[in-house]
Design a protein around this motif. Structure first.
Motif, PDB file in Angstrom:
ATOM      1  N   GLU A   5      96.121  48.111  41.005  1.00  0.00           N
ATOM      2  CA  GLU A   5      97.507  48.068  40.227  1.00  0.00           C
ATOM      3  C   GLU A   5      97.926  47.021  39.376  1.00  0.00           C
ATOM      4  O   GLU A   5      96.849  46.010  39.047  1.00  0.00           O
ATOM      5  CB  GLU A   5      98.317  47.866  41.985  1.00  0.00           C
ATOM      6  N   TYR A   6      99.280  46.607  38.830  1.00  0.00           N
ATOM      7  CA  TYR A   6      99.113  45.784  38.489  1.00  0.00           C
ATOM      8  C   TYR A   6      99.399  44.310  39.080  1.00  0.00           C
ATOM      9  O   TYR A   6      99.749  44.703  40.424  1.00  0.00           O
ATOM     10  CB  TYR A   6     100.900  45.740  37.613  1.00  0.00           C
ATOM     11  N   ASN A   7      99.147  43.356  37.920  1.00  0.00           N
ATOM     12  CA  ASN A   7      99.390  41.883  38.730  1.00  0.00           C
ATOM     13  C   ASN A   7     100.746  42.311  38.789  1.00  0.00           C
ATOM     14  O   ASN A   7     101.893  41.611  37.579  1.00  0.00           O
ATOM     15  CB  ASN A   7      98.620  41.064  37.744  1.00  0.00           C
ATOM     16  N   GLU A   8     101.706  41.954  39.422  1.00  0.00           N
ATOM     17  CA  GLU A   8     102.892  41.685  39.718  1.00  0.00           C
ATOM     18  C   GLU A   8     103.633  40.569  39.495  1.00  0.00           C
ATOM     19  O   GLU A   8     104.734  40.449  38.828  1.00  0.00           O
ATOM     20  CB  GLU A   8     103.630  41.807  41.183  1.00  0.00           C
ATOM     21  N   ASN A 130     100.912  42.308  31.354  1.00  0.00           N
ATOM     22  CA  ASN A 130      99.539  41.834  31.175  1.00  0.00           C
ATOM     23  C   ASN A 130      98.217  42.473  31.770  1.00  0.00           C
ATOM     24  O   ASN A 130      98.990  42.004  33.314  1.00  0.00           O
ATOM     25  CB  ASN A 130      99.930  40.345  31.104  1.00  0.00           C
ATOM     26  N   LEU A 131      97.585  43.169  31.501  1.00  0.00           N
ATOM     27  CA  LEU A 131      96.913  43.514  31.842  1.00  0.00           C
ATOM     28  C   LEU A 131      95.201  42.983  32.134  1.00  0.00           C
ATOM     29  O   LEU A 131      94.566  43.024  32.516  1.00  0.00           O
ATOM     30  CB  LEU A 131      96.324  44.855  31.521  1.00  0.00           C
ATOM     31  N   GLU A 132      95.390  41.433  31.756  1.00  0.00           N
ATOM     32  CA  GLU A 132      94.293  40.124  31.721  1.00  0.00           C
ATOM     33  C   GLU A 132      93.889  40.218  32.720  1.00  0.00           C
ATOM     34  O   GLU A 132      92.780  39.442  33.385  1.00  0.00           O
ATOM     35  CB  GLU A 132      94.755  39.539  30.514  1.00  0.00           C
ATOM     36  N   SER A 133      94.913  40.817  33.794  1.00  0.00           N
ATOM     37  CA  SER A 133      94.709  40.421  35.208  1.00  0.00           C
ATOM     38  C   SER A 133      95.273  41.381  35.998  1.00  0.00           C
ATOM     39  O   SER A 133      95.927  42.247  35.623  1.00  0.00           O
ATOM     40  CB  SER A 133      94.658  38.812  35.789  1.00  0.00           C
ATOM     41  N   VAL A 134      94.460  42.101  36.896  1.00  0.00           N
ATOM     42  CA  VAL A 134      94.742  43.070  38.022  1.00  0.00           C
ATOM     43  C   VAL A 134      94.616  42.630  38.837  1.00  0.00           C
ATOM     44  O   VAL A 134      94.075  41.650  39.759  1.00  0.00           O
ATOM     45  CB  VAL A 134      94.247  44.526  37.178  1.00  0.00           C
ATOM     46  N   TRP A 135      95.659  43.864  39.982  1.00  0.00           N
ATOM     47  CA  TRP A 135      95.241  43.398  41.494  1.00  0.00           C
ATOM     48  C   TRP A 135      94.578  45.033  42.026  1.00  0.00           C
ATOM     49  O   TRP A 135      95.284  45.349  41.994  1.00  0.00           O
ATOM     50  CB  TRP A 135      96.526  43.013  41.929  1.00  0.00           C
ATOM     51  N   VAL A 136      93.760  44.269  43.214  1.00  0.00           N
ATOM     52  CA  VAL A 136      93.363  45.483  43.561  1.00  0.00           C
ATOM     53  C   VAL A 136      93.872  45.369  45.545  1.00  0.00           C
ATOM     54  O   VAL A 136      92.941  44.295  46.124  1.00  0.00           O
ATOM     55  CB  VAL A 136      91.908  45.758  43.635  1.00  0.00           C
ATOM     56  N   VAL A 184      94.590  47.340  57.534  1.00  0.00           N
ATOM     57  CA  VAL A 184      95.414  46.779  56.238  1.00  0.00           C
ATOM     58  C   VAL A 184      94.837  46.211  55.102  1.00  0.00           C
ATOM     59  O   VAL A 184      94.068  46.717  54.366  1.00  0.00           O
ATOM     60  CB  VAL A 184      94.525  44.723  57.206  1.00  0.00           C
ATOM     61  N   LYS A 185      95.809  46.141  54.766  1.00  0.00           N
ATOM     62  CA  LYS A 185      96.508  46.104  53.035  1.00  0.00           C
ATOM     63  C   LYS A 185      95.522  43.991  52.564  1.00  0.00           C
ATOM     64  O   LYS A 185      96.116  43.373  53.465  1.00  0.00           O
ATOM     65  CB  LYS A 185      97.516  46.022  52.655  1.00  0.00           C
ATOM     66  N   VAL A 186      94.416  44.728  52.115  1.00  0.00           N
ATOM     67  CA  VAL A 186      94.211  42.613  51.180  1.00  0.00           C
ATOM     68  C   VAL A 186      94.399  43.063  49.910  1.00  0.00           C
ATOM     69  O   VAL A 186      93.751  44.175  49.594  1.00  0.00           O
ATOM     70  CB  VAL A 186      92.646  42.739  52.022  1.00  0.00           C
ATOM     71  N   LEU A 187      94.850  41.690  49.046  1.00  0.00           N
ATOM     72  CA  LEU A 187      95.256  41.990  48.067  1.00  0.00           C
ATOM     73  C   LEU A 187      93.933  41.223  47.423  1.00  0.00           C
ATOM     74  O   LEU A 187      93.442  39.386  47.652  1.00  0.00           O
ATOM     75  CB  LEU A 187      96.397  41.653  47.467  1.00  0.00           C
ATOM     76  N   VAL A 188      93.451  41.577  46.314  1.00  0.00           N
ATOM     77  CA  VAL A 188      92.147  40.964  45.379  1.00  0.00           C
ATOM     78  C   VAL A 188      92.916  40.510  43.710  1.00  0.00           C
ATOM     79  O   VAL A 188      93.062  42.090  43.156  1.00  0.00           O
ATOM     80  CB  VAL A 188      90.694  41.468  45.308  1.00  0.00           C
ATOM     81  N   ASN A 189      92.149  39.473  43.375  1.00  0.00           N
ATOM     82  CA  ASN A 189      92.350  39.502  42.164  1.00  0.00           C
ATOM     83  C   ASN A 189      91.620  39.161  41.485  1.00  0.00           C
ATOM     84  O   ASN A 189      90.735  38.268  41.285  1.00  0.00           O
ATOM     85  CB  ASN A 189      93.515  38.102  41.974  1.00  0.00           C
ATOM     86  N   ILE A 190      92.344  39.714  40.139  1.00  0.00           N
ATOM     87  CA  ILE A 190      90.668  39.972  39.463  1.00  0.00           C
ATOM     88  C   ILE A 190      90.968  40.364  38.442  1.00  0.00           C
ATOM     89  O   ILE A 190      92.109  40.604  37.501  1.00  0.00           O
ATOM     90  CB  ILE A 190      89.984  41.943  39.158  1.00  0.00           C
ATOM     91  N   SER A 191      90.097  38.984  37.013  1.00  0.00           N
ATOM     92  CA  SER A 191      90.372  38.957  35.718  1.00  0.00           C
ATOM     93  C   SER A 191      89.762  40.323  34.393  1.00  0.00           C
ATOM     94  O   SER A 191      88.550  41.157  35.404  1.00  0.00           O
ATOM     95  CB  SER A 191      89.331  37.660  35.465  1.00  0.00           C
ATOM     96  N   ASN A 192      90.542  41.109  34.249  1.00  0.00           N
ATOM     97  CA  ASN A 192      90.779  41.985  34.113  1.00  0.00           C
ATOM     98  C   ASN A 192      90.673  41.584  31.869  1.00  0.00           C
ATOM     99  O   ASN A 192      91.030  42.061  30.781  1.00  0.00           O
ATOM    100  CB  ASN A 192      91.433  42.992  34.000  1.00  0.00           C
ATOM    101  N   THR A 193      90.426  40.891  31.525  1.00  0.00           N
ATOM    102  CA  THR A 193      90.093  40.338  30.167  1.00  0.00           C
ATOM    103  C   THR A 193      89.461  41.365  29.192  1.00  0.00           C
ATOM    104  O   THR A 193      90.163  41.422  28.284  1.00  0.00           O
ATOM    105  CB  THR A 193      89.834  39.035  29.297  1.00  0.00           C
ATOM    106  N   GLU A 194      88.850  42.493  29.495  1.00  0.00           N
ATOM    107  CA  GLU A 194      87.898  43.219  29.409  1.00  0.00           C
ATOM    108  C   GLU A 194      88.914  44.456  29.340  1.00  0.00           C
ATOM    109  O   GLU A 194      88.953  45.775  27.832  1.00  0.00           O
ATOM    110  CB  GLU A 194      86.373  43.584  28.684  1.00  0.00           C
ATOM    111  N   GLN A 195      90.305  44.279  29.633  1.00  0.00           N
ATOM    112  CA  GLN A 195      90.732  45.825  30.077  1.00  0.00           C
ATOM    113  C   GLN A 195      90.806  46.913  30.800  1.00  0.00           C
ATOM    114  O   GLN A 195      90.520  47.740  30.303  1.00  0.00           O
ATOM    115  CB  GLN A 195      92.167  45.093  29.398  1.00  0.00           C
ATOM    116  N   LYS A 196      88.819  46.861  31.161  1.00  0.00           N
ATOM    117  CA  LYS A 196      88.153  47.839  31.160  1.00  0.00           C
ATOM    118  C   LYS A 196      89.354  48.703  32.658  1.00  0.00           C
ATOM    119  O   LYS A 196      89.335  49.844  33.623  1.00  0.00           O
ATOM    120  CB  LYS A 196      87.108  48.020  31.894  1.00  0.00           C
ATOM    121  N   LEU A 197      89.553  47.680  33.782  1.00  0.00           N
ATOM    122  CA  LEU A 197      90.265  48.139  34.873  1.00  0.00           C
ATOM    123  C   LEU A 197      91.678  48.553  34.308  1.00  0.00           C
ATOM    124  O   LEU A 197      91.810  47.678  33.798  1.00  0.00           O
ATOM    125  CB  LEU A 197      89.835  47.258  35.738  1.00  0.00           C
TER     126      LEU A 197
END
Length: 203
Positions: A5-8, A130-136, A184-197
């Motif tokens: 998902e988008y990093n809110e 900004n898609l350089e980080s995303v939430w999963v 249960v929902k668990v949010l993971v923050n991921i660096s996505n500098t290459e914008q693959k995700l």
């Protein structure tokens, strides 16, 4: 199982603060990459012109300091930059068009404005991300919860990139259990500098 998902915290809405007419679009389709401070749209607003004329009248008034101060606040609230207000006071030149700038570096994910259209106060013109980080968001079964902790590192794999993994960190564990799925929902923050995700992908 998870979903990208988008990093809110990295989203921005571009909203018009005045009634007016769209004279020019600098960004005219979704997917465009923009940088902080880039021009997005130019709006002609009769109200903005009148407000600037009031400012010039106040400047010429012998007791106009309070009027100048209130006019400055109004112009800044309506979207002029401090530099534009200073230029108006110095050069006595009215800005007939209001330019809206990008507040972040990101990607245009929605465009709700067309050239030569009328816009009203509060209209959302663009949505940026900004898609350089995303939430999963992960769905964790209740029996798995003892193995999940805030701050721990996580490895994510996506169907789109077989054999490749992405590292992230647990940022949030929902305090509420979904009674239908027992997860249960668990949010993971991921660096996505290459914008693959991409938002919407499964992981």
């Amino acid at each position: 199982v998870g979903k990208v998902e988008y990093n809110e915290t990295a989203l921005a809405n571009i909203v018009t603060r005045v009634d007016g007419y769209v004279e020019r679009l600098f960004v005219d389709y979704t997917g465009v990459e923009v940088n902080l401070g880039d021009h997005l749209v130019e709006i002609y607003s009769p109200d903005l012109v009148v407000a600037q004329q009031e400012m010039l009248i106040a400047l010429d008034s012998p007791h106009g300091s309070q009027l100048v101060e209130s006019s400055t606040r109004k112009l800044l609230r309506w979207g002029l930059t401090q530099g534009q207000v200073n230029e108006l006071m110095r050069r006595r030149k009215i800005h007939e068009r209001l330019t809206l700038f990008s507040p972040i570096k990101g990607t245009v994910i929605e465009k709700m404005v067309v050239q030569k259209s009328a816009v009203k106060l509060g209209d959302v013109l663009y949505r940026l991300a900004n898609l350089e980080s995303v939430w999963v968001y992960l769905d964790i079964y209740e029996y798995e919860l003892p193995w999940v902790q805030y701050g721990q590192m996580v490895e994510i794999r996506s169907e789109a990139y077989a054999g490749e993994s992405f590292k992230g960190r647990v940022w949030f564990i929902s305090p509420v259990l979904n009674e239908e799925t027992r997860t249960v929902k668990v949010l993971v923050n991921i660096s996505n500098t290459e914008q693959k995700l991409k938002p919407g992908m499964f992981a």
